[in-house]
Design a protein around this motif. Structure first.
Motif, short mmCIF file in Angstrom:
data_model
loop_
_atom_site.label_atom_id
_atom_site.label_comp_id
_atom_site.label_asym_id
_atom_site.label_seq_id
_atom_site.Cartn_x
_atom_site.Cartn_y
_atom_site.Cartn_z
N VAL A 158 52.65 24.94 36.69
CA VAL A 158 53.61 24.06 36.01
C VAL A 158 52.92 22.75 35.65
N ARG A 159 52.12 22.23 36.58
CA ARG A 159 51.43 20.97 36.32
C ARG A 159 50.47 21.12 35.13
N GLY A 183 58.33 7.89 30.20
CA GLY A 183 57.08 8.45 29.72
C GLY A 183 56.07 8.76 30.80
N SER A 184 56.45 8.57 32.07
CA SER A 184 55.52 8.89 33.16
C SER A 184 55.14 10.36 33.11
N GLU A 185 53.86 10.63 33.31
CA GLU A 185 53.41 12.02 33.33
C GLU A 185 53.10 12.48 34.75
N ASP A 186 53.32 11.60 35.71
CA ASP A 186 53.03 11.93 37.11
C ASP A 186 54.32 12.41 37.78
N LEU A 187 54.85 13.50 37.28
CA LEU A 187 56.16 13.97 37.74
C LEU A 187 56.03 14.89 38.94
N GLY A 188 56.98 14.77 39.85
CA GLY A 188 57.04 15.69 40.96
C GLY A 188 57.65 17.00 40.51
N ILE A 189 57.15 18.09 41.04
CA ILE A 189 57.62 19.42 40.62
C ILE A 189 58.47 20.04 41.72
N GLY A 190 59.70 20.39 41.36
CA GLY A 190 60.61 20.96 42.32
C GLY A 190 60.73 22.46 42.18
N ASP A 191 61.91 22.97 42.41
CA ASP A 191 62.13 24.41 42.34
C ASP A 191 62.48 24.83 40.92
N ALA A 192 62.46 26.13 40.69
CA ALA A 192 62.81 26.67 39.38
C ALA A 192 64.21 27.28 39.43
N ASP A 223 63.63 35.56 30.10
CA ASP A 223 62.92 35.17 31.32
C ASP A 223 62.72 33.65 31.38
N ALA A 224 63.70 32.92 30.89
CA ALA A 224 63.58 31.47 30.88
C ALA A 224 63.97 30.86 32.23
N TYR A 225 63.22 29.86 32.63
CA TYR A 225 63.51 29.10 33.84
C TYR A 225 63.52 27.62 33.49
N MET A 226 64.30 26.87 34.25
CA MET A 226 64.20 25.43 34.20
C MET A 226 63.56 24.99 35.51
N VAL A 227 62.43 24.30 35.40
CA VAL A 227 61.75 23.80 36.58
C VAL A 227 62.13 22.33 36.76
N GLY A 228 62.69 22.02 37.91
CA GLY A 228 63.11 20.66 38.18
C GLY A 228 61.93 19.72 38.34
N LEU A 229 62.05 18.52 37.75
CA LEU A 229 61.01 17.51 37.84
C LEU A 229 61.64 16.21 38.33
N THR A 230 60.89 15.45 39.09
CA THR A 230 61.37 14.15 39.52
C THR A 230 60.40 13.08 39.05
N TYR A 237 65.84 12.56 37.71
CA TYR A 237 65.62 14.00 37.63
C TYR A 237 65.58 14.45 36.19
N THR A 238 64.61 15.28 35.88
CA THR A 238 64.54 15.91 34.59
C THR A 238 64.05 17.34 34.81
N GLY A 239 63.66 18.00 33.77
CA GLY A 239 63.21 19.37 33.95
C GLY A 239 62.43 19.84 32.74
N ILE A 240 61.76 20.95 32.92
CA ILE A 240 61.02 21.56 31.83
C ILE A 240 61.38 23.03 31.80
N ARG A 241 61.62 23.53 30.59
CA ARG A 241 61.91 24.96 30.44
C ARG A 241 60.62 25.72 30.27
N LEU A 242 60.44 26.73 31.07
CA LEU A 242 59.26 27.58 30.97
C LEU A 242 59.68 29.03 31.05
N ARG A 243 58.86 29.90 30.50
CA ARG A 243 59.10 31.33 30.67
C ARG A 243 58.36 31.79 31.92
#
Ligand SMILES: [Zn+2]
Length: 89
Positions: free
Chosen positions: A22-23, A37-46, A59-66, A76-82
């Motif tokens: 994810v990173r 605009g910080s790119e140093d985001l913490g990665i949580g669960d999907a 097969d889409a997931y949302m991965v939680g970001l802090t 809290y934000t998130g990124i969609r990934l397959r």
């Protein structure tokens, strides 16, 4: 990954290797905090999205970001990934 498709939505805890994937996606330009605009985001669960939203790939997931920025209004934000982009197949 066992059980990844058993429900309409499901939390999938990520291991170290999966978080690194994810990173790598974030570094590739897919993720930064939308507020500061910080790119140093913490990665949580999907969170499995695939069957909950018809507009998403199956097969889409949302991965939680802090966001680590204490003055940022968006914690809290998130990124969609397959799945193929970060999960073991
Ligand atoms: Zn931020």
């Amino acid at each position: 990954m066992d059980g990844a498709r058993t429900g309409l939505s499901e939390i999938v805890p990520l291991g170290d290797e999966q978080r690194e994937r994810v990173r790598a996606r974030l570094r590739a330009g897919h993720g930064a905090c939308p507020a500061c605009g910080s790119e140093d985001l913490g990665i949580g669960d999907a969170l499995f999205l695939g069957f909950a939203f018809l507009s998403e790939p199956a097969d889409a997931y949302m991965v939680g970001l802090t966001c680590p920025n204490p003055s940022c209004p968006v914690t809290y934000t998130g990124i969609r990934l397959r799945a193929s982009e970060f999960l073991d197949q």
